[in-house]
Design a protein around this motif. Structure first.
Motif, PDB file in Angstrom:
ATOM      1  N   LEU A 114      11.767  -3.579   3.498  1.00 39.71           N
ATOM      2  CA  LEU A 114      12.275  -2.916   2.299  1.00 39.71           C
ATOM      3  C   LEU A 114      11.162  -2.844   1.261  1.00 39.71           C
ATOM      4  O   LEU A 114      10.669  -3.876   0.800  1.00 39.71           O
ATOM      5  CB  LEU A 114      13.472  -3.665   1.709  1.00 39.71           C
ATOM      6  CG  LEU A 114      14.024  -3.082   0.395  1.00 39.71           C
ATOM      7  CD1 LEU A 114      14.546  -1.663   0.612  1.00 39.71           C
ATOM      8  CD2 LEU A 114      15.108  -3.955  -0.195  1.00 39.71           C
ATOM      9  N   ALA A 115      10.780  -1.630   0.940  1.00 39.43           N
ATOM     10  CA  ALA A 115       9.754  -1.410  -0.078  1.00 39.43           C
ATOM     11  C   ALA A 115      10.233  -0.308  -1.004  1.00 39.43           C
ATOM     12  O   ALA A 115      10.891   0.641  -0.579  1.00 39.43           O
ATOM     13  CB  ALA A 115       8.419  -1.022   0.573  1.00 39.43           C
ATOM     14  N   GLY A 116       9.916  -0.437  -2.290  1.00 39.38           N
ATOM     15  CA  GLY A 116      10.333   0.591  -3.230  1.00 39.38           C
ATOM     16  C   GLY A 116      10.177   0.142  -4.665  1.00 39.38           C
ATOM     17  O   GLY A 116       9.596  -0.909  -4.945  1.00 39.38           O
TER      18      GLY A 116
ATOM     19  N   GLU B 296      13.405   4.008  -2.394  1.00 40.69           N
ATOM     20  CA  GLU B 296      12.854   3.284  -1.251  1.00 40.69           C
ATOM     21  C   GLU B 296      11.669   4.063  -0.698  1.00 40.69           C
ATOM     22  O   GLU B 296      11.631   5.299  -0.750  1.00 40.69           O
ATOM     23  CB  GLU B 296      13.911   3.100  -0.169  1.00 40.69           C
ATOM     24  CG  GLU B 296      14.995   2.102  -0.550  1.00 40.69           C
ATOM     25  CD  GLU B 296      15.877   1.743   0.646  1.00 40.69           C
ATOM     26  OE1 GLU B 296      15.371   1.781   1.798  1.00 40.69           O
ATOM     27  OE2 GLU B 296      17.056   1.434   0.416  1.00 40.69           O
ATOM     28  N   VAL B 297      10.707   3.337  -0.170  1.00 40.57           N
ATOM     29  CA  VAL B 297       9.493   3.926   0.376  1.00 40.57           C
ATOM     30  C   VAL B 297       9.457   3.616   1.866  1.00 40.57           C
ATOM     31  O   VAL B 297       9.586   2.459   2.274  1.00 40.57           O
ATOM     32  CB  VAL B 297       8.235   3.358  -0.309  1.00 40.57           C
ATOM     33  CG1 VAL B 297       6.973   3.863   0.371  1.00 40.57           C
ATOM     34  CG2 VAL B 297       8.242   3.733  -1.780  1.00 40.57           C
ATOM     35  N   LYS B 298       9.274   4.637   2.663  1.00 43.77           N
ATOM     36  CA  LYS B 298       9.131   4.464   4.094  1.00 43.77           C
ATOM     37  C   LYS B 298       7.650   4.509   4.454  1.00 43.77           C
ATOM     38  O   LYS B 298       6.934   5.413   4.046  1.00 43.77           O
ATOM     39  CB  LYS B 298       9.874   5.570   4.847  1.00 43.77           C
ATOM     40  CG  LYS B 298      11.363   5.668   4.500  1.00 43.77           C
ATOM     41  CD  LYS B 298      12.102   4.388   4.836  1.00 43.77           C
ATOM     42  CE  LYS B 298      13.602   4.511   4.498  1.00 43.77           C
ATOM     43  NZ  LYS B 298      14.329   3.244   4.761  1.00 43.77           N
ATOM     44  N   GLU B 299       7.222   3.529   5.209  1.00 40.17           N
ATOM     45  CA  GLU B 299       5.806   3.469   5.565  1.00 40.17           C
ATOM     46  C   GLU B 299       5.459   4.540   6.608  1.00 40.17           C
ATOM     47  O   GLU B 299       6.279   4.946   7.394  1.00 40.17           O
ATOM     48  CB  GLU B 299       5.462   2.077   6.114  1.00 40.17           C
ATOM     49  CG  GLU B 299       5.712   0.977   5.081  1.00 40.17           C
ATOM     50  CD  GLU B 299       5.397  -0.384   5.644  1.00 40.17           C
ATOM     51  OE1 GLU B 299       4.318  -0.529   6.255  1.00 40.17           O
ATOM     52  OE2 GLU B 299       6.235  -1.281   5.494  1.00 40.17           O
TER      53      GLU B 299
ATOM     54  N   LEU C 288       0.827  -1.207   0.000  1.00 42.29           N
ATOM     55  CA  LEU C 288       0.000   0.000   0.000  1.00 42.29           C
ATOM     56  C   LEU C 288       0.865   1.261   0.000  1.00 42.29           C
ATOM     57  O   LEU C 288       0.528   2.249  -0.651  1.00 42.29           O
ATOM     58  CB  LEU C 288      -0.937  -0.013   1.215  1.00 42.29           C
ATOM     59  CG  LEU C 288      -1.969  -1.140   1.236  1.00 42.29           C
ATOM     60  CD1 LEU C 288      -2.729  -1.136   2.560  1.00 42.29           C
ATOM     61  CD2 LEU C 288      -2.932  -1.029   0.071  1.00 42.29           C
ATOM     62  N   ALA C 289       1.990   1.215   0.716  1.00 37.50           N
ATOM     63  CA  ALA C 289       2.895   2.367   0.753  1.00 37.50           C
ATOM     64  C   ALA C 289       3.532   2.613  -0.615  1.00 37.50           C
ATOM     65  O   ALA C 289       3.684   3.760  -1.051  1.00 37.50           O
ATOM     66  CB  ALA C 289       3.973   2.139   1.814  1.00 37.50           C
ATOM     67  N   VAL C 290       3.915   1.534  -1.305  1.00 39.79           N
ATOM     68  CA  VAL C 290       4.482   1.677  -2.648  1.00 39.79           C
ATOM     69  C   VAL C 290       3.445   2.256  -3.599  1.00 39.79           C
ATOM     70  O   VAL C 290       3.731   3.157  -4.393  1.00 39.79           O
ATOM     71  CB  VAL C 290       5.008   0.325  -3.160  1.00 39.79           C
ATOM     72  CG1 VAL C 290       5.339   0.399  -4.652  1.00 39.79           C
ATOM     73  CG2 VAL C 290       6.248  -0.088  -2.383  1.00 39.79           C
ATOM     74  N   ALA C 291       2.216   1.762  -3.522  1.00 40.00           N
ATOM     75  CA  ALA C 291       1.151   2.276  -4.391  1.00 40.00           C
ATOM     76  C   ALA C 291       0.899   3.752  -4.134  1.00 40.00           C
ATOM     77  O   ALA C 291       0.712   4.535  -5.072  1.00 40.00           O
ATOM     78  CB  ALA C 291      -0.125   1.470  -4.166  1.00 40.00           C
ATOM     79  N   LYS C 292       0.904   4.142  -2.879  1.00 39.46           N
ATOM     80  CA  LYS C 292       0.693   5.559  -2.524  1.00 39.46           C
ATOM     81  C   LYS C 292       1.819   6.427  -3.085  1.00 39.46           C
ATOM     82  O   LYS C 292       1.579   7.511  -3.624  1.00 39.46           O
ATOM     83  CB  LYS C 292       0.602   5.716  -1.010  1.00 39.46           C
ATOM     84  CG  LYS C 292       0.333   7.142  -0.551  1.00 39.46           C
ATOM     85  CD  LYS C 292       0.222   7.219   0.965  1.00 39.46           C
ATOM     86  CE  LYS C 292      -0.022   8.656   1.427  1.00 39.46           C
ATOM     87  NZ  LYS C 292      -0.122   8.721   2.919  1.00 39.46           N
TER      88      LYS C 292
END
Length: 231
Positions: free
Chosen positions: A210-212, A228-231, A17-21
C-alpha cells in the motif's frame, strides 16, 4: 491551493520511489511529511548519508517546498539536525519540532506527538501545550486550521492513550478542522469529533502493498482525497 501529505516514507523502497514519481506529476503547491522521515534510526547530522539516500535524492527534483514533522524513528537520531537541514536546503521547512506555518488564510500547526509517548520529555510536552495557548489569536484569524502530527488520535490499531490522548483532547480536538497524521501505514478517514476530522496518510513508502498520499484542495471550500499509487 493544492497540498499533499504523506508519512512513513524514508526507506529507499520501490514504494517510496513510486510515491515520489506520482507526486512529481501532481503539481502540489507544498508537500507535508508526517514523520518517520528516515528509517530506521533518523539522521545523525545534516550531512548524514542516510539523508541524501532516503530524502534529498528522492524528492529534490520535485521542485516543491516541503514541510516536516518528526516521527518516532526520527527520534532515534538527532532531531536538532533537522533544523540544520532546513537551513542548508531552502525547500525544506522545519523551524522547530512544533511550529505554526500560515499560508494565505490557512494555518498549519506542526505538532510533536512524540513528546507525549516519552516520559523523559515531560517538560517539553508541557512547553508545547503552553505554546499552543500562545498562538490562539493567530489561529482565530485563519479560515482553516490543520494540525499535523505523527501519531494518530483515533486509529483502528493504535489509538492515542494516556498523556497523548489527553493532549489531543485538550488542545486539538474541537479546535482545528483537520488532524492529519501518519504512524499507521494506511490511508484512512476515521471520521470526526467536535468538528475535527481525523485523516491518516502513512503510506509514503514503508509497505510495498500500500503506497499513496493525501491531497487537500482549498479554494472556496476545502476538499480532500486519498490517492493510491501502483508500482
Amino acid at each position: 491551493m493544492k497540498y499533499c501529505f504523506f508519512g512513513d516514507s524514508g526507506n529507499e523502497s520501490s514504494a517510496q520511489l513510486a510515491v515520489a514519481k506520482a507526486l512529481k506529476g501532481e503539481n502540489c503547491d507544498r508537500i507535508f511529511v508526517l514523520g518517520d522521515v528516515i528509517y530506521q534510526d533518523g539522521i545523525k547530522n545534516q550531512n548524514d548519508p542516510e539523508l541524501q539516500k532516503k530524502f534529498i535524492n528522492i524528492y529534490n527534483d520535485l521542485n516543491t517546498p516541503f514541510t516536516l514533522v518528526m516521527g518516532n524513528h526520527d527520534y532515534e537520531g538527532s532531531i536538532k539536525a533537522w533544523k540544520k537541514v532546513s537551513e542548508k536546503y531552502s525547500w525544506i521547512f522545519y523551524p522547530n519540532n512544533y511550529f505554526l506555518q500560515k499560508i494565505n488564510d490557512v494555518c498549519f500547526i506542526g505538532l510533536d506527538s512524540n513528546l507525549y509517548n516519552r516520559p523523559w520529555h515531560v517538560t517539553s510536552a508541557f512547553k508545547q501545550m503552553r505554546w499552543i495557548n500562545s498562538i490562539s489569536k493567530d489561529l482565530a484569524q485563519c479560515r482553516y486550521r490543520i494540525a499535523l502530527a505523527h501519531h494518530p488520535y483515533v486509529s483502528l490499531t493504535r489509538p492515542a492513550e494516556g498523556f497523548l490522548k489527553h493532549f489531543y483532547e485538550e488542545k486539538v480536538v474541537g479546535k482545528v478542522n483537520l488532524l492529519i497524521t501518519g504512524h499507521d501505514h494506511v490511508l484512512q478517514d476515521l471520521g470526526q469529533k467536535d468538528g475535527t476530522r481525523f485523516l491518516i496518510s502513512g503510506a509514503g513508502g514503508q509497505h510495498e502493498d500500500l503506497a499513496g498520499y493525501l491531497i487537500i484542495k482549498i479554494s472556496d471550500q476545502l476538499s480532500y482525497q486519498f490517492k493510491e499509487v501502483k508500482e
